[in-house]
Design a protein around this motif. Structure first.
Motif, PDB file in Angstrom:
ATOM      1  N   UNK A   1     -83.849  79.023  88.585  1.00  0.00           N
ATOM      2  CA  UNK A   1     -82.418  79.585  88.341  1.00  0.00           C
ATOM      3  C   UNK A   1     -81.612  78.514  88.294  1.00  0.00           C
ATOM      4  N   UNK A   2     -81.604  77.587  89.078  1.00  0.00           N
ATOM      5  CA  UNK A   2     -80.760  76.498  89.213  1.00  0.00           C
ATOM      6  C   UNK A   2     -80.692  75.697  87.849  1.00  0.00           C
ATOM      7  N   UNK A   3     -82.009  75.197  87.273  1.00  0.00           N
ATOM      8  CA  UNK A   3     -82.147  74.664  86.127  1.00  0.00           C
ATOM      9  C   UNK A   3     -81.568  75.326  85.123  1.00  0.00           C
ATOM     10  N   UNK A   4     -81.641  76.585  84.814  1.00  0.00           N
ATOM     11  CA  UNK A   4     -81.291  77.426  83.906  1.00  0.00           C
ATOM     12  C   UNK A   4     -79.853  77.606  83.889  1.00  0.00           C
ATOM     13  N   UNK A   5     -79.114  77.525  85.065  1.00  0.00           N
ATOM     14  CA  UNK A   5     -77.698  77.515  85.453  1.00  0.00           C
ATOM     15  C   UNK A   5     -77.003  76.034  84.706  1.00  0.00           C
ATOM     16  N   UNK A   6     -77.862  75.190  85.166  1.00  0.00           N
ATOM     17  CA  UNK A   6     -77.297  73.705  84.749  1.00  0.00           C
ATOM     18  C   UNK A   6     -77.584  73.271  83.326  1.00  0.00           C
ATOM     19  N   UNK A   7     -78.526  74.123  82.753  1.00  0.00           N
ATOM     20  CA  UNK A   7     -79.008  73.779  81.220  1.00  0.00           C
ATOM     21  C   UNK A   7     -80.059  72.526  81.171  1.00  0.00           C
ATOM     22  N   UNK A   8     -80.520  72.229  82.230  1.00  0.00           N
ATOM     23  CA  UNK A   8     -81.557  71.251  82.531  1.00  0.00           C
ATOM     24  C   UNK A   8     -82.977  71.608  81.970  1.00  0.00           C
ATOM     25  N   UNK A   9     -83.177  71.455  80.565  1.00  0.00           N
ATOM     26  CA  UNK A   9     -84.349  72.041  80.145  1.00  0.00           C
ATOM     27  C   UNK A   9     -85.347  71.312  80.457  1.00  0.00           C
ATOM     28  N   UNK A  10     -85.578  69.964  80.709  1.00  0.00           N
ATOM     29  CA  UNK A  10     -86.858  69.079  81.201  1.00  0.00           C
ATOM     30  C   UNK A  10     -86.844  69.325  82.628  1.00  0.00           C
ATOM     31  N   UNK A  11     -86.102  69.772  83.347  1.00  0.00           N
ATOM     32  CA  UNK A  11     -86.332  70.367  84.920  1.00  0.00           C
ATOM     33  C   UNK A  11     -86.856  71.628  84.742  1.00  0.00           C
ATOM     34  N   UNK A  12     -86.287  72.420  83.886  1.00  0.00           N
ATOM     35  CA  UNK A  12     -87.061  73.914  83.699  1.00  0.00           C
ATOM     36  C   UNK A  12     -88.470  73.642  83.535  1.00  0.00           C
ATOM     37  N   UNK A  13     -88.662  72.906  82.458  1.00  0.00           N
ATOM     38  CA  UNK A  13     -89.872  72.881  82.002  1.00  0.00           C
ATOM     39  C   UNK A  13     -90.946  72.329  82.775  1.00  0.00           C
ATOM     40  N   UNK A  14     -90.488  71.310  83.761  1.00  0.00           N
ATOM     41  CA  UNK A  14     -91.412  70.967  84.556  1.00  0.00           C
ATOM     42  C   UNK A  14     -91.714  71.913  85.859  1.00  0.00           C
TER      43      UNK A  14
END
Length: 96
Positions: free
Chosen positions: A56-69
């Motif tokens: 959820x945090x990665x989605x909120x910040x738009x951190x696509x690389x972190x989200x994928x990981x």
């Protein structure tokens, strides 16, 4: 508290690709029994809950690389449980 199934349904529903969402839901239903098996262990359930918040945090910040990981790492315990049970079943079948 949101269920893990509902969390994943909402997460995948964020995609505009309806064909992809349908395919993911189909495969999720097929894999539900083995995924839920790994969540009966309280440590696994807590790990999954914490990972959901990180996703959820990665989605909120738009951190696509972190989200994928995070999403890739989130799948590993279910995958490992499935492989272990498949190997156990295969070894038992070959024992007879």
């Amino acid at each position: 508290m949101i269920s893990t199934l509902l969390f994943h349904e909402i997460l995948f529903g964020l995609s505009d690709n309806k064909v992809l969402v349908a395919a993911i839901q189909d495969h999720a239903q097929r894999a539900h029994s083995i995924r839920s098996f790994s969540l009966v262990i309280s440590e696994q359930l807590e790990r999954a809950r914490c990972e959901h918040w990180l996703i959820i945090e990665a989605l909120q910040t738009g951190d696509v690389d972190r989200l994928a990981q995070l999403c890739g790492d989130h799948l590993k315990p279910s995958r490992d449980t499935y492989v272990a049970h498949y190997q156990l079943r295969d070894s038992q079948k070959n024992a007879f």
